[in-house]
Design a protein around this motif. Structure first.
Motif, PDB file in Angstrom:
ATOM      1  N   ALA A 104      12.800   6.654   2.800  1.00 54.12           N
ATOM      2  CA  ALA A 104      14.085   5.935   3.248  1.00 54.12           C
ATOM      3  C   ALA A 104      15.167   5.721   2.096  1.00 54.12           C
ATOM      4  CB  ALA A 104      13.592   4.472   3.425  1.00 54.12           C
ATOM      5  N   PHE A 105      14.680   5.871   0.837  1.00 55.09           N
ATOM      6  CA  PHE A 105      15.712   5.659  -0.133  1.00 55.09           C
ATOM      7  C   PHE A 105      15.252   6.514  -1.302  1.00 55.09           C
ATOM      8  CE2 PHE A 105      15.637   1.635   2.075  1.00 55.09           C
ATOM      9  CZ  PHE A 105      16.858   1.628   2.633  1.00 55.09           C
ATOM     10  N   PRO A 106      15.261   7.825  -1.139  1.00 50.53           N
ATOM     11  CA  PRO A 106      15.017   8.801  -2.092  1.00 50.53           C
ATOM     12  C   PRO A 106      15.643   8.678  -3.320  1.00 50.53           C
ATOM     13  CG  PRO A 106      16.152   9.774  -0.552  1.00 50.53           C
ATOM     14  CD  PRO A 106      15.839   8.525   0.178  1.00 50.53           C
ATOM     15  N   GLY A 107      16.771   8.456  -3.444  1.00 46.35           N
ATOM     16  CA  GLY A 107      17.699   8.228  -4.849  1.00 46.35           C
ATOM     17  C   GLY A 107      17.078   7.045  -5.585  1.00 46.35           C
ATOM     18  N   LEU A 108      16.634   5.920  -4.763  1.00 44.12           N
ATOM     19  CA  LEU A 108      16.127   4.734  -5.505  1.00 44.12           C
ATOM     20  C   LEU A 108      14.754   4.979  -6.151  1.00 44.12           C
ATOM     21  CD1 LEU A 108      15.769   1.620  -6.223  1.00 44.12           C
ATOM     22  CD2 LEU A 108      15.411   1.141  -3.857  1.00 44.12           C
ATOM     23  N   ALA A 109      13.871   5.802  -5.146  1.00 45.36           N
ATOM     24  CA  ALA A 109      12.675   6.038  -5.448  1.00 45.36           C
ATOM     25  C   ALA A 109      12.522   6.814  -6.834  1.00 45.36           C
ATOM     26  CB  ALA A 109      11.624   6.923  -4.469  1.00 45.36           C
ATOM     27  N   ASP A 110      13.511   7.874  -6.936  1.00 43.93           N
ATOM     28  CA  ASP A 110      13.547   8.696  -8.215  1.00 43.93           C
ATOM     29  C   ASP A 110      13.738   7.933  -9.185  1.00 43.93           C
ATOM     30  OD1 ASP A 110      12.815  10.910  -6.518  1.00 43.93           O
ATOM     31  OD2 ASP A 110      15.111  11.507  -6.288  1.00 43.93           O
TER      32      ASP A 110
ATOM     33  N   THR B 160       1.018  -1.068   0.170  1.00 46.29           N
ATOM     34  CA  THR B 160      -0.002   0.071   0.035  1.00 46.29           C
ATOM     35  C   THR B 160       1.007   1.222  -0.094  1.00 46.29           C
ATOM     36  OG1 THR B 160      -1.823  -1.213   1.237  1.00 46.29           O
ATOM     37  CG2 THR B 160      -1.743   1.367   1.204  1.00 46.29           C
ATOM     38  N   PHE B 161       1.921   1.181   0.682  1.00 46.95           N
ATOM     39  CA  PHE B 161       2.585   2.506   1.039  1.00 46.95           C
ATOM     40  C   PHE B 161       4.089   2.167   0.363  1.00 46.95           C
ATOM     41  CE2 PHE B 161      -0.089   3.009   4.633  1.00 46.95           C
ATOM     42  CZ  PHE B 161      -1.039   4.058   4.170  1.00 46.95           C
ATOM     43  N   LEU B 162       4.413   1.506  -0.571  1.00 45.99           N
ATOM     44  CA  LEU B 162       5.662   1.234  -1.215  1.00 45.99           C
ATOM     45  C   LEU B 162       6.276   2.614  -1.636  1.00 45.99           C
ATOM     46  CD1 LEU B 162       7.798  -0.357  -2.048  1.00 45.99           C
ATOM     47  CD2 LEU B 162       6.650  -0.874  -4.350  1.00 45.99           C
ATOM     48  N   GLN B 163       5.593   3.416  -2.309  1.00 45.73           N
ATOM     49  CA  GLN B 163       6.090   4.560  -3.000  1.00 45.73           C
ATOM     50  C   GLN B 163       6.540   5.472  -1.719  1.00 45.73           C
ATOM     51  OE1 GLN B 163       3.851   6.651  -5.936  1.00 45.73           O
ATOM     52  NE2 GLN B 163       5.365   8.349  -6.216  1.00 45.73           N
ATOM     53  N   PRO B 164       5.831   5.974  -0.815  1.00 46.00           N
ATOM     54  CA  PRO B 164       5.955   6.860   0.124  1.00 46.00           C
ATOM     55  C   PRO B 164       6.987   6.161   0.860  1.00 46.00           C
ATOM     56  CG  PRO B 164       3.819   5.987   0.480  1.00 46.00           C
ATOM     57  CD  PRO B 164       4.287   5.601  -0.909  1.00 46.00           C
ATOM     58  N   CYS B 165       7.224   4.813   1.104  1.00 44.94           N
ATOM     59  CA  CYS B 165       8.321   4.250   2.110  1.00 44.94           C
ATOM     60  C   CYS B 165       9.737   4.396   1.595  1.00 44.94           C
ATOM     61  CB  CYS B 165       8.083   3.087   2.267  1.00 44.94           C
ATOM     62  SG  CYS B 165       9.167   1.868   3.160  1.00 44.94           S
ATOM     63  N   LEU B 166       9.755   4.101   0.141  1.00 45.35           N
ATOM     64  CA  LEU B 166      11.082   4.235  -0.616  1.00 45.35           C
ATOM     65  C   LEU B 166      11.390   5.819  -0.953  1.00 45.35           C
ATOM     66  CD1 LEU B 166      10.978   1.577  -3.266  1.00 45.35           C
ATOM     67  CD2 LEU B 166      11.985   1.453  -1.194  1.00 45.35           C
ATOM     68  N   SER B 167      10.240   6.689  -1.065  1.00 38.67           N
ATOM     69  CA  SER B 167      10.739   7.877  -1.111  1.00 38.67           C
ATOM     70  C   SER B 167      11.428   8.535   0.228  1.00 38.67           C
ATOM     71  CB  SER B 167       9.361   8.933  -1.461  1.00 38.67           C
ATOM     72  OG  SER B 167       8.980   8.341  -2.810  1.00 38.67           O
TER      73      SER B 167
ATOM     74  N   SER C  79      19.288  -4.219  -3.594  1.00 32.53           N
ATOM     75  CA  SER C  79      18.690  -4.676  -2.088  1.00 32.53           C
ATOM     76  C   SER C  79      19.071  -3.516  -1.032  1.00 32.53           C
ATOM     77  CB  SER C  79      19.752  -5.851  -1.733  1.00 32.53           C
ATOM     78  OG  SER C  79      19.641  -6.921  -2.367  1.00 32.53           O
ATOM     79  N   VAL C  80      18.064  -3.234  -0.169  1.00 34.30           N
ATOM     80  CA  VAL C  80      18.181  -2.212   0.634  1.00 34.30           C
ATOM     81  C   VAL C  80      17.323  -2.983   1.999  1.00 34.30           C
ATOM     82  CG1 VAL C  80      17.721  -0.213  -0.936  1.00 34.30           C
ATOM     83  CG2 VAL C  80      15.703  -1.540  -0.120  1.00 34.30           C
TER      84      VAL C  80
END
Length: 211
Positions: A10-16, A1-8, A96-97
């Protein structure tokens, strides 16, 4: 449900690097089948997701997200084994994160290393230490995962003090209802807060009365 806000968060570089207009495909079931049959005994991967890259590359991006709530010195080796299993099953090297949700500031395992007489390797993976995060900007931006992390911090800070936990939980519920978030998001976050900040029946009844 919250994959995008989670990665944004915790790991903004990956989310981008991810094209969020393409729905992610969760591969947890397939991976669990491999893990169950592995010679190494029971292992668990929290999330394995196939996403599309934003740069237009045809290669899929497999993202393995592990959440570690307590210190475990076997984590680096376990992450390496997961990498091997995922590569063997899907034919793609995963990204992997690890989200480190423990309270030990000094524990920050970032890599698995092996050195033998004639061979060696080093496997680095991304980490996010939740204790390092400044949640206020994310809360103001309406990121629901920031609220969940806030609940986790209250759970860590209150321990067995159920009265303090009830007070903290009540404050979170009040803030959540006043946050302006959508109804579905509020319900999901509320469910997670209820799980993270579980109370004895008497304290839960008091909380409901206060709400």
């Amino acid at each position: 449900t919250f994959l995008q806000p989670c990665l944004s968060l915790a790991f903004p570089g990956l989310a981008d690097q991810i094209d969020w207009s393409a729905p992610p495909r969760f591969l947890d079931t397939e991976l669990q089948e491999i893990v169950r049959d592995s010679e190494g005994g029971p292992m668990r991967v929290d999330k394995l997701v196939e996403v599309q890259r934003k740069d237009g590359a045809k290669d899929v991006l497999l993202v393995h997200v592990e959440v570690q709530a307590q210190r475990d010195d076997q984590l680096p080796f376990r992450m390496f084994r997961y990498l091997c299993r995922i590569l063997d099953r899907f034919g793609w090297m995963p990204t992997s994160v690890v989200i480190l949700a423990d309270a030990n500031q000094r524990w920050r395992p970032k890599a698995y290393e092996f050195r033998g007489p004639a061979s060696s390797l080093r496997f680095d993976y991304g980490i996010c230490k939740l204790t390092d995060l400044d949640l206020e900007p994310w809360i103001k931006a309406g990121n629901p995962v920031a609220r969940v992390i806030e609940a986790h911090r209250i759970a860590q800070g209150t321990g067995r003090n159920m009265r303090a936990r009830r007070s903290g939980k009540l404050g979170l519920v009040r803030q959540l209802l006043e946050s302006g978030m959508g109804e579905l998001e509020v319900r999901e976050v509320m469910r997670l807060i209820h799980w993270l900040l579980a109370l004895p029946e008497e304290e839960e009844l008091r909380l409901r009365k206060d709400v």
